[in-house]
Design a protein around this motif. Structure first.
Motif, PDB file in Angstrom:
ATOM      1  N   UNK A  25      18.259 123.775  63.346  1.00  0.00           N
ATOM      2  CA  UNK A  25      18.643 125.176  63.157  1.00  0.00           C
ATOM      3  C   UNK A  25      17.427 125.871  62.557  1.00  0.00           C
ATOM      4  N   UNK A  26      16.959 126.931  63.226  1.00  0.00           N
ATOM      5  CA  UNK A  26      15.718 127.600  62.830  1.00  0.00           C
ATOM      6  C   UNK A  26      15.845 129.111  62.866  1.00  0.00           C
ATOM      7  N   UNK A  27      14.967 129.713  62.119  1.00  0.00           N
ATOM      8  CA  UNK A  27      14.740 131.155  62.169  1.00  0.00           C
ATOM      9  C   UNK A  27      13.391 131.332  62.872  1.00  0.00           C
ATOM     10  N   UNK A  28      13.343 132.187  63.910  1.00  0.00           N
ATOM     11  CA  UNK A  28      12.097 132.365  64.660  1.00  0.00           C
ATOM     12  C   UNK A  28      11.596 133.802  64.545  1.00  0.00           C
ATOM     13  N   UNK A  29      10.323 133.934  64.133  1.00  0.00           N
ATOM     14  CA  UNK A  29       9.682 135.230  63.949  1.00  0.00           C
ATOM     15  C   UNK A  29       8.662 135.533  65.040  1.00  0.00           C
ATOM     16  N   UNK A  30       8.678 134.828  66.170  1.00  0.00           N
ATOM     17  CA  UNK A  30       7.708 135.158  67.222  1.00  0.00           C
ATOM     18  C   UNK A  30       7.973 136.576  67.729  1.00  0.00           C
ATOM     19  N   UNK A  31       6.962 137.156  68.345  1.00  0.00           N
ATOM     20  CA  UNK A  31       7.090 138.530  68.826  1.00  0.00           C
ATOM     21  C   UNK A  31       8.225 138.718  69.817  1.00  0.00           C
ATOM     22  N   UNK A  32       8.441 137.729  70.701  1.00  0.00           N
ATOM     23  CA  UNK A  32       9.520 137.839  71.681  1.00  0.00           C
ATOM     24  C   UNK A  32      10.887 137.805  70.996  1.00  0.00           C
ATOM     25  N   UNK A  33      11.042 136.944  70.000  1.00  0.00           N
ATOM     26  CA  UNK A  33      12.322 136.893  69.287  1.00  0.00           C
ATOM     27  C   UNK A  33      12.554 138.175  68.490  1.00  0.00           C
ATOM     28  N   UNK A  34      11.490 138.743  67.928  1.00  0.00           N
ATOM     29  CA  UNK A  34      11.660 140.014  67.220  1.00  0.00           C
ATOM     30  C   UNK A  34      12.165 141.092  68.173  1.00  0.00           C
ATOM     31  N   UNK A  35      11.685 141.098  69.404  1.00  0.00           N
ATOM     32  CA  UNK A  35      12.196 142.060  70.382  1.00  0.00           C
ATOM     33  C   UNK A  35      13.667 141.792  70.674  1.00  0.00           C
ATOM     34  N   UNK A  36      14.033 140.515  70.837  1.00  0.00           N
ATOM     35  CA  UNK A  36      15.420 140.157  71.134  1.00  0.00           C
ATOM     36  C   UNK A  36      16.360 140.476  69.975  1.00  0.00           C
ATOM     37  N   UNK A  37      15.824 140.469  68.737  1.00  0.00           N
ATOM     38  CA  UNK A  37      16.658 140.674  67.545  1.00  0.00           C
ATOM     39  C   UNK A  37      16.450 142.056  66.928  1.00  0.00           C
ATOM     40  N   UNK A  38      15.952 142.995  67.719  1.00  0.00           N
ATOM     41  CA  UNK A  38      15.773 144.380  67.260  1.00  0.00           C
ATOM     42  C   UNK A  38      14.850 144.481  66.055  1.00  0.00           C
ATOM     43  N   UNK A  39      13.827 143.623  65.996  1.00  0.00           N
ATOM     44  CA  UNK A  39      12.800 143.724  64.965  1.00  0.00           C
ATOM     45  C   UNK A  39      12.845 142.675  63.887  1.00  0.00           C
ATOM     46  N   UNK A  40      13.876 141.878  63.838  1.00  0.00           N
ATOM     47  CA  UNK A  40      13.970 140.825  62.837  1.00  0.00           C
ATOM     48  C   UNK A  40      13.747 139.477  63.516  1.00  0.00           C
ATOM     49  N   UNK A  41      14.047 138.416  62.817  1.00  0.00           N
ATOM     50  CA  UNK A  41      13.969 137.068  63.400  1.00  0.00           C
ATOM     51  C   UNK A  41      15.264 136.761  64.133  1.00  0.00           C
ATOM     52  N   UNK A  42      15.200 135.819  65.072  1.00  0.00           N
ATOM     53  CA  UNK A  42      16.424 135.258  65.622  1.00  0.00           C
ATOM     54  C   UNK A  42      16.781 134.040  64.784  1.00  0.00           C
ATOM     55  N   UNK A  43      18.066 133.742  64.704  1.00  0.00           N
ATOM     56  CA  UNK A  43      18.567 132.566  63.993  1.00  0.00           C
ATOM     57  C   UNK A  43      19.300 131.728  65.029  1.00  0.00           C
ATOM     58  N   UNK A  44      18.794 130.509  65.257  1.00  0.00           N
ATOM     59  CA  UNK A  44      19.192 129.714  66.405  1.00  0.00           C
ATOM     60  C   UNK A  44      19.488 128.273  66.044  1.00  0.00           C
ATOM     61  N   UNK A  45      20.423 127.681  66.781  1.00  0.00           N
ATOM     62  CA  UNK A  45      20.701 126.248  66.689  1.00  0.00           C
ATOM     63  C   UNK A  45      20.496 125.653  68.068  1.00  0.00           C
ATOM     64  N   UNK A  46      19.746 124.551  68.155  1.00  0.00           N
ATOM     65  CA  UNK A  46      19.491 123.894  69.434  1.00  0.00           C
ATOM     66  C   UNK A  46      20.556 122.827  69.664  1.00  0.00           C
ATOM     67  N   UNK A  47      21.272 122.959  70.801  1.00  0.00           N
ATOM     68  CA  UNK A  47      22.322 122.020  71.171  1.00  0.00           C
ATOM     69  C   UNK A  47      22.045 121.437  72.551  1.00  0.00           C
ATOM     70  N   UNK A  48      22.480 120.207  72.771  1.00  0.00           N
ATOM     71  CA  UNK A  48      22.435 119.602  74.102  1.00  0.00           C
ATOM     72  C   UNK A  48      23.443 120.322  74.991  1.00  0.00           C
ATOM     73  N   UNK A  49      23.024 120.675  76.196  1.00  0.00           N
ATOM     74  CA  UNK A  49      23.918 121.417  77.088  1.00  0.00           C
ATOM     75  C   UNK A  49      25.108 120.581  77.536  1.00  0.00           C
ATOM     76  N   UNK A  50      24.972 119.261  77.571  1.00  0.00           N
ATOM     77  CA  UNK A  50      26.115 118.450  77.999  1.00  0.00           C
ATOM     78  C   UNK A  50      27.228 118.419  76.956  1.00  0.00           C
ATOM     79  N   UNK A  51      26.990 118.959  75.772  1.00  0.00           N
ATOM     80  CA  UNK A  51      28.024 119.061  74.734  1.00  0.00           C
ATOM     81  C   UNK A  51      28.691 120.433  74.721  1.00  0.00           C
ATOM     82  N   UNK A  52      28.285 121.316  75.651  1.00  0.00           N
ATOM     83  CA  UNK A  52      28.758 122.695  75.653  1.00  0.00           C
ATOM     84  C   UNK A  52      29.735 122.949  76.798  1.00  0.00           C
ATOM     85  N   UNK A  53      30.873 123.550  76.480  1.00  0.00           N
ATOM     86  CA  UNK A  53      31.832 124.015  77.490  1.00  0.00           C
ATOM     87  C   UNK A  53      31.860 125.537  77.383  1.00  0.00           C
TER      88      UNK A  53
END
Length: 142
Positions: A25-53
Protein backbone atom coordinates in the motif's frame (compact mmCIF):
# COMPACT_ATOMS: atom_id res chain seq x y z
CA UNK A 1 -9.59 -5.24 8.92
CA UNK A 2 -8.47 -8.06 6.65
CA UNK A 3 -9.63 -9.59 3.36
CA UNK A 4 -12.09 -9.76 1.85
CA UNK A 5 -12.27 -6.08 0.91
CA UNK A 6 -15.19 -4.58 -0.96
CA UNK A 7 -15.50 -1.41 -2.97
CA UNK A 8 -17.89 0.61 -5.06
CA UNK A 9 -17.88 3.74 -7.16
CA UNK A 10 -19.96 6.78 -6.20
CA UNK A 11 -23.00 5.69 -8.23
CA UNK A 12 -22.72 1.96 -7.46
CA UNK A 13 -22.39 0.88 -11.12
CA UNK A 14 -18.98 -0.72 -10.44
CA UNK A 15 -18.35 -2.93 -7.43
CA UNK A 16 -15.54 -5.25 -6.45
CA UNK A 17 -14.69 -7.85 -3.85
CA UNK A 18 -11.04 -8.62 -3.23
CA UNK A 19 -10.26 -11.91 -1.49
CA UNK A 20 -6.57 -11.32 -0.73
CA UNK A 21 -4.27 -8.99 1.14
CA UNK A 22 -2.43 -6.35 -0.89
CA UNK A 23 1.18 -6.82 -1.96
CA UNK A 24 1.83 -3.22 -0.83
CA UNK A 25 0.00 0.00 0.00
CA UNK A 26 1.64 3.23 -1.19
CA UNK A 27 1.17 6.91 -1.67
CA UNK A 28 2.45 8.05 -5.09
CA UNK A 29 3.55 11.63 -5.85
CA UNK A 30 4.60 11.15 -9.50
CA UNK A 31 3.39 13.82 -11.90
CA UNK A 32 0.90 11.46 -13.57
CA UNK A 33 -0.65 10.47 -10.24
CA UNK A 34 -0.91 14.12 -9.23
CA UNK A 35 -2.93 14.72 -12.40
CA UNK A 36 -5.15 11.71 -11.61
CA UNK A 37 -5.66 12.92 -8.02
CA UNK A 38 -6.36 16.59 -8.85
CA UNK A 39 -2.96 17.76 -7.58
CA UNK A 40 -2.32 15.50 -4.61
CA UNK A 41 -0.88 11.99 -4.32
CA UNK A 42 -2.78 8.85 -5.16
CA UNK A 43 -3.19 6.28 -2.38
CA UNK A 44 -3.09 2.76 -3.78
CA UNK A 45 -3.04 -0.90 -2.80
CA UNK A 46 -1.60 -3.47 -5.21
CA UNK A 47 -3.70 -6.64 -5.47
CA UNK A 48 -3.44 -9.78 -7.61
CA UNK A 49 -6.16 -9.64 -10.25
CA UNK A 50 -7.06 -13.30 -9.72
CA UNK A 51 -8.28 -12.33 -6.22
CA UNK A 52 -10.64 -9.67 -7.61
CA UNK A 53 -14.31 -10.13 -8.56
CA UNK A 54 -15.59 -7.05 -10.41
CA UNK A 55 -19.13 -6.23 -11.48
CA UNK A 56 -20.04 -3.43 -13.88
CA UNK A 57 -18.11 -1.82 -16.70
CA UNK A 58 -14.76 -0.14 -16.13
CA UNK A 59 -13.46 2.39 -18.67
CA UNK A 60 -9.69 2.54 -19.24
CA UNK A 61 -7.50 5.36 -20.55
CA UNK A 62 -3.75 5.02 -20.87
CA UNK A 63 -0.47 6.68 -21.65
CA UNK A 64 3.21 5.80 -21.93
CA UNK A 65 5.06 6.64 -18.70
CA UNK A 66 8.63 7.98 -18.49
CA UNK A 67 9.71 4.38 -17.77
CA UNK A 68 8.38 3.30 -21.17
CA UNK A 69 5.65 1.23 -19.52
CA UNK A 70 2.02 1.59 -20.52
CA UNK A 71 0.01 2.89 -17.57
CA UNK A 72 -3.78 2.82 -17.61
CA UNK A 73 -6.32 4.39 -15.29
CA UNK A 74 -9.63 2.57 -14.73
CA UNK A 75 -12.72 4.52 -13.76
CA UNK A 76 -16.49 4.27 -13.69
CA UNK A 77 -17.78 5.48 -17.07
CA UNK A 78 -21.01 6.66 -15.45
CA UNK A 79 -19.82 8.74 -12.47
CA UNK A 80 -16.06 9.04 -13.16
CA UNK A 81 -14.89 7.60 -9.83
CA UNK A 82 -11.18 6.61 -10.07
CA UNK A 83 -10.99 2.87 -9.32
CA UNK A 84 -7.93 1.07 -10.68
CA UNK A 85 -4.51 1.54 -12.19
CA UNK A 86 -2.58 -1.02 -14.17
CA UNK A 87 0.98 -1.01 -15.47
CA UNK A 88 2.39 -3.15 -18.29
CA UNK A 89 5.32 -4.08 -16.03
CA UNK A 90 3.05 -5.65 -13.38
CA UNK A 91 1.13 -8.35 -15.22
CA UNK A 92 -1.45 -10.09 -13.02
CA UNK A 93 -1.93 -7.21 -10.59
CA UNK A 94 -3.70 -3.85 -10.46
CA UNK A 95 -3.65 -1.01 -8.01
CA UNK A 96 -6.91 -0.19 -6.31
CA UNK A 97 -7.49 3.41 -5.27
CA UNK A 98 -8.05 3.35 -1.51
CA UNK A 99 -11.00 5.75 -1.91
CA UNK A 100 -12.84 3.09 -3.95
CA UNK A 101 -12.82 0.67 -1.00
CA UNK A 102 -15.85 0.73 1.29
CA UNK A 103 -15.95 1.44 5.00
CA UNK A 104 -13.08 1.31 7.43
CA UNK A 105 -10.93 -1.11 5.45
CA UNK A 106 -7.86 -0.47 7.61
CA UNK A 107 -5.42 -0.14 4.70
CA UNK A 108 -2.98 2.76 4.82
CA UNK A 109 0.19 3.61 2.94
CA UNK A 110 3.43 2.17 4.29
CA UNK A 111 5.54 4.20 1.88
CA UNK A 112 5.54 7.36 -0.20
CA UNK A 113 7.12 7.18 -3.65
CA UNK A 114 8.22 9.64 -6.36
CA UNK A 115 8.83 12.33 -3.75
CA UNK A 116 11.21 14.16 -6.08
CA UNK A 117 8.10 15.15 -8.07
CA UNK A 118 6.01 16.17 -5.05
CA UNK A 119 5.18 19.88 -4.79
CA UNK A 120 6.95 21.82 -2.04
CA UNK A 121 3.67 22.13 -0.10
CA UNK A 122 3.14 18.34 0.02
CA UNK A 123 2.76 16.96 3.51
CA UNK A 124 4.23 13.48 3.80
CA UNK A 125 3.99 11.50 7.01
CA UNK A 126 7.59 11.15 8.28
CA UNK A 127 6.73 7.64 9.55
CA UNK A 128 6.34 6.41 5.94
CA UNK A 129 9.25 4.76 4.16
CA UNK A 130 10.21 7.33 1.53
CA UNK A 131 11.61 6.97 -1.98
CA UNK A 132 12.65 9.78 -4.35
CA UNK A 133 11.51 7.69 -7.34
CA UNK A 134 10.23 4.16 -7.89
CA UNK A 135 11.28 1.70 -5.15
CA UNK A 136 12.68 -1.72 -5.96
CA UNK A 137 10.02 -4.32 -6.86
CA UNK A 138 8.69 -6.52 -4.06
CA UNK A 139 10.21 -10.00 -3.76
CA UNK A 140 8.44 -12.72 -5.74
CA UNK A 141 5.60 -14.48 -3.92
CA UNK A 142 6.55 -17.91 -2.63
Amino acid sequence: MTAPYSGSCNCGAVTATIAAEPVWVRQCWCGQCQKAAAGSATNNALFATDAMAITGDVAWKGYTAASGNTVEQGFCPTCGTPIFGRNSSRQGSWVVRLGFLDGDHGLKPASAIWLEEAPEWAVVDPALEQFPRQPPPPPPAS
